[in-house]
Design an enzyme around this catalytic site. Structure first.
Site: not given
Ligand SMILES: [Zn+2]
Length: 220
Positions: A47, A51, A53, A57, A165, A177
């Site tokens: 991360h 990156h 997710d 995650h 998320h 992100e």
């Protein structure tokens, strides 16, 4: 000819990361003077920097990064400015419903965090998606959601539930992100669709991966 715009942060030693993540180190392991070639070793978390997710995650039985279909990771996208929610306010449905989002589009949120040198301030103050807005995007069939903030959620200190998320990753929608250059992107696309590529490394069992995020702009 279409124009390519890099939306990725440089990967380098000491780059800022989310609290608790490994501080990245790019270490010379061979040099032209000694071995006769140049090579570095990378020490970084999944991360670090710009990156992606993967659902896994936050979702124990969600897709790991190498299981995400490639078609999720490239395609049409739209960008929306939500910087009026700075500092520390949630991005709500009313901030997004002017966007002409079709099923299968990615949506990029420009919070303004990407242009700020102070990563700690971005961590504390960047706007984040509300749970309701995340659920609304899922209903609309969003393909992927990106942000220039360190997290798609509000600061952990404001709201530790990671509910955006959970909504997105729970529906199999990957999150990207720490994007950069979104101010420039918005100037160039002026509300039009563009193509967004966000391919992660093929890490077996990975919870995420650094990506080279690239926007392919429509002809001007
Ligand atoms: Zn992440």
């Amino acid at each position: 000819v279409s124009k390519l715009l890099d939306l990725s942060r440089p990967v380098e030693s000491g780059m800022p990361v989310y609290p608790g993540d490994l501080s990245p180190q790019v270490e010379v392991c061979a040099s032209h003077d000694v071995q006769g070639w140049g090579a570095n070793s990378l020490h970084l978390g999944e991360h670090a920097g710009t990156h992606l997710d993967a659902p896994f995650h936050l979702i124990p039985d969600g897709q790991t990064v190498e299981q995400i279909p490639l078609a999720r990771l490239t395609g049409q996208a739209l960008a929306v400015d939500v910087s009026h929610r700075w500092p520390g306010q949630a991005v709500e449905v009313e901030d997004l419903d002017g966007v002409d989002l079709s099923a299968g589009d990615a949506l990029i949120l420009r919070t303004g965090a990407g242009e700020r040198a102070d990563f700690e301030a971005a961590l504390a103050q960047a706007p984040g998606l509300s749970e309701g807005a995340a659920a609304w995007l899922v209903e609309r069939g969003v393909r992927l959601v990106g942000t220039d903030a360190p997290s798609i959620d509000l600061s952990f200190d404001i709201d530790p539930g990671l509910l955006a998320h959970r909504q997105l990753l729970g529906a199999g929608v990957p999150v990207v992100e720490n994007l950069v250059n979104l101010e420039r992107l918005m100037e160039l696309v002026r509300g039009r669709r563009f193509t967004l590529h966000t391919f992660p490394l093929r890490i077996t069992g990975g919870s995420g991966s650094p990506v080279r995020a690239v926007a392919e702009l429509p002809n001007v």
